[in-house]
Design an enzyme around this catalytic site. Structure first.
Site, short mmCIF file in Angstrom:
data_model
loop_
_atom_site.label_atom_id
_atom_site.label_comp_id
_atom_site.label_asym_id
_atom_site.label_seq_id
_atom_site.Cartn_x
_atom_site.Cartn_y
_atom_site.Cartn_z
N TRP A 73 0.89 -1.16 0.00
CA TRP A 73 0.00 0.00 0.00
C TRP A 73 0.93 1.20 0.00
O TRP A 73 1.57 1.49 1.01
CB TRP A 73 -0.86 -0.05 1.26
CG TRP A 73 -2.02 0.88 1.29
CD1 TRP A 73 -3.21 0.72 0.65
CD2 TRP A 73 -2.12 2.11 2.01
NE1 TRP A 73 -4.05 1.77 0.93
CE2 TRP A 73 -3.40 2.64 1.76
CE3 TRP A 73 -1.26 2.82 2.84
CZ2 TRP A 73 -3.84 3.84 2.32
CZ3 TRP A 73 -1.69 4.01 3.40
CH2 TRP A 73 -2.98 4.51 3.13
N HIS A 498 -29.19 24.72 11.04
CA HIS A 498 -28.03 25.57 11.36
C HIS A 498 -26.99 25.58 10.24
O HIS A 498 -25.86 25.98 10.45
CB HIS A 498 -27.40 25.09 12.68
CG HIS A 498 -28.37 25.13 13.82
ND1 HIS A 498 -28.82 26.31 14.35
CD2 HIS A 498 -29.02 24.13 14.47
CE1 HIS A 498 -29.70 26.05 15.31
NE2 HIS A 498 -29.84 24.73 15.40
#
Ligand code: F6R
Length: 597
Positions: A73, A498
């Protein structure tokens, strides 16, 4: 992250053994692979980019009794065959595979270059075989040279090194896991030998007897015997042999196309297995939470969402305050810790670097650590003061599904124990397990497949919830993002007004996770707010309401609603990935076991 697998022993097909085993570590996430075996005293190396699943293991059944292999990886250097492991020493007798980062590789590379070493790759790893070689030039034998080299590396790592002339494997770790599979002729096995891997599925087909290499240790084996020692002092470290309870079948995907779907289906039984805990131990742990001056629930990603849900479980069921933190943020909480604090860490793999770091922060303050893990014998399980297993069986898809519901079940059980209602909790969870069994029927799955097909072109998807369904909304977003790459976001329903409600347009798909609980009318109002702005509402709820454009029926599971509500979302995420042509088992950029910080 990277997968390591090596073998030395009596078998004469070591190359094939390691390639086959590596295929069982694919779930860890990788972008290239490589193998080195010693054939007639010479190292034969093959490496490439891409997936190993299509590689014919049989073409590696060379006359070799020693081999190492790796899935990489990429961290240092791009995804190229040259950067894939194994990397070799200058004289080509030493091969090394590596998981982790050699943080000081630049200085080491410069030092080695001055001594005539040439480098073929851009990786940090390549300095390792060269440094071992340099240590051997100054008189050390292979094992001592690996030890001396390791002591010069900065950073956390696991390495496996093969030396052809002495037919030896040496492994060392200071961070990432390495587990030994032991196959002894004396135990009735066909072949004497040792398997060394990042994870058990690599060798489960060959043996269930394991020995764990701990942090700060190394091992040396020639296939006949194995010696564990302290990496720093060289002192011998005798090891117990442990028999793993997992079966090969549990670790396979059987008739399912993907591990993710197989593991979603496993939840028909795994939630019930999670409830199967030693009651006296649960009561003792509940008492420790009661006695602690500050309990901190700490984890990463999906496991972190289980902790957030548990904060509500402890509040609603046990009226007991706990703190929740992301493991990667926990370092900053150390001022709150004393020897009377309790850290509860939750981790499927038991190897997550950020969680281990949080444990070390707590231990430095002499706080106690309770670990809730899936993988038995994992580093987190071994380093904790107390461990509870969720018994989910091996989870191989990168996207966590059955581990999450197992974690939620164990945390819910502890909350009930804390409230003095352990038996009530058990009954609730056994019922939830039976509900999941009913839910995961072909008709239900087909409905979700069709729904995924209808929304697969949408690039944005929002999920809302309240109370324990709020962390499940966050978890839903993780699941959808990681496998389908759809932009998904979870919100607390009350937070919409919000800010996030500005994102809603005509037809934007929004999922509302709802339970028949004290916050039901609030979340229904939030759902109406979305609907009024044009959203298409997918309601996950025991009852149907007019505000829903689509209704996904879930059973009424009371305080276990979070567990049942997440199930259809897992299935939906799976089909969104499949319909969008993605492999849900191999999400881009992700790894199953995140052993770097
Ligand atoms: C997402 C996922 C991750 C993990 C996280 C922690 O589906 O699986 O978010 O939950 O990386 O991993 P563990 O539980 O192994 O500590």
């Amino acid at each position: 992250m990277c997968g390591i697998f090596g073998y030395v022993g009596a078998r004469k097909d070591a190359g094939m053994v390691v390639i086959e085993g590596l295929k069982n570590l694919e779930y860890r996430g990788y972008d290239s692979w490589g193998v080195a075996s010693s054939v007639a005293g010479k190292l034969v190396v093959s490496k490439d980019t891409g997936k190993i699943s299509g590689v014919d293991a049989k073409s590696f059944s060379d006359e070799s009794t020693i081999a190492i292999a790796h899935t990489r990886w990429a961290t240092h250097g791009g995804v190229t065959p040259k950067n894939a492991h194994p990397h070799l020493s200058e004289d080509g007798t030493i091969a090394v595979v590596h998981n982790g980062i050699v943080e000081n590789y630049r200085e080491l590379k410069e030092w080695l270059s001055e001594r005539g070493h040439t480098f073929m790759s851009e990786t940090d790893t390549e300095v390792i075989p060269h440094l071992i070689e340099e240590e051997m030039k100054s008189g050390s034998d292979f094992a001592a040279a690996v030890r001396r080299a390791c002591l010069k590396f900065e950073g956390r790592f696991a390495i496996l090194a093969l030396h052809t002339p002495t037919h030896t494997l040496v492994a060392a770790r200071t961070g990432s896991p390495l587990i030994v599979g032991v196959s002894k002729k004396s135990d009735g096995n066909a072949e004497q030998g040792y398997f060394i891997a990042s994870d058990i599925p690599a060798f489960l087909k060959h043996t269930r007897i394991v020995q764990y290499l701990d942090d700060g240790e190394m091992l040396v084996t020639d296939g006949e015997s194995i010696l564990f020692s302290d990496l720093h002092t060289g002192e011998e470290r005798p090891k117990r042999e442990i028999e793993i309870t997992w079966t090969v079948e549990q670790a396979e995907k059987g008739d399912f196309e993907h591990y993710m779907m197989k593991e979603i289906m496993d939840q028909k039984e795994s939630v019930v297995r999670a409830v199967n805990q030693d009651e006296a131990q649960i009561m003792t742990l509940a008492q420790s939470i009661r006695d602690a001056q500050g309990t901190f629930l700490v984890a990463c990603g999906t496991a972190g969402k289980a902790c957030m849900a548990a904060e509500y479980f402890f509040s609603v069921i046990a009226r007991h305050h706990v703190n929740v933190a992301a493991a990667s943020e926990f370092k900053l909480y150390h001022h709150f810790l004393t020897e009377k604090s309790l850290l509860v860490v939750v981790s499927q793999s038991g190897e997550t670097a950020d969680v281990l770091e949080a444990m070390r922060v707590a231990k430095a303050k002499r706080a106690k650590v309770l670990a809730i893990v899936n993988v038995e014998g994992s580093t987190i399980a071994r380093e904790a003061d107390y461990t509870l297993r969720i018994n989910a069986g091996p989870e191989r898809a990168v996207a966590s599904t059955k581990a999450l519901t197992g974690q939620l079940a164990v945390l819910l059980l502890i909350a009930h124990a804390l409230a003095g209602k352990l038996q009530e909790g058990k009954t609730l969870l056994l019922e939830a397990g039976a509900m999941i069994n009913d839910m995961l029927n072909p008709r239900y799955i087909e409905r979700l497949r069709k729904l995924a097909d209808r929304i697969k072109e949408d690039e944005d998807l929002y999920i809302i919830g309240k109370s324990w369904n709020y962390p499940m909304a966050l978890e839903s977003a993780i699941k959808i993002q990681e496998v389908s790459y759809v932009h998904a976001e979870g919100f607390a329903g009350g937070e919409l007004k919000h800010g996030p409600i500005a994102l809603i347009e005509e037809g934007t798909p929004c999922i509302a996770l709802i339970g028949k609980d004290e916050v039901m009318s609030d979340i229904l109002s939030n759902t109406m707010e979305l609907k009024a702005r044009g959203a298409t509402i997918i309601g996950v709820c025991p009852d149907r309401y007019d505000v829903f454009d689509e209704w996904i029926k879930v059973p009424d599971a009371g305080t276990a609603q979070a567990i049942v509500n997440i199930i259809p979302i897992q299935v939906l995420a799976y089909f969104l990935a499949v319909h969008r042509g993605k492999n849900p088992d191999m999400p881009r950029n992700l790894a199953k076991s995140v052993t770097v910080k």
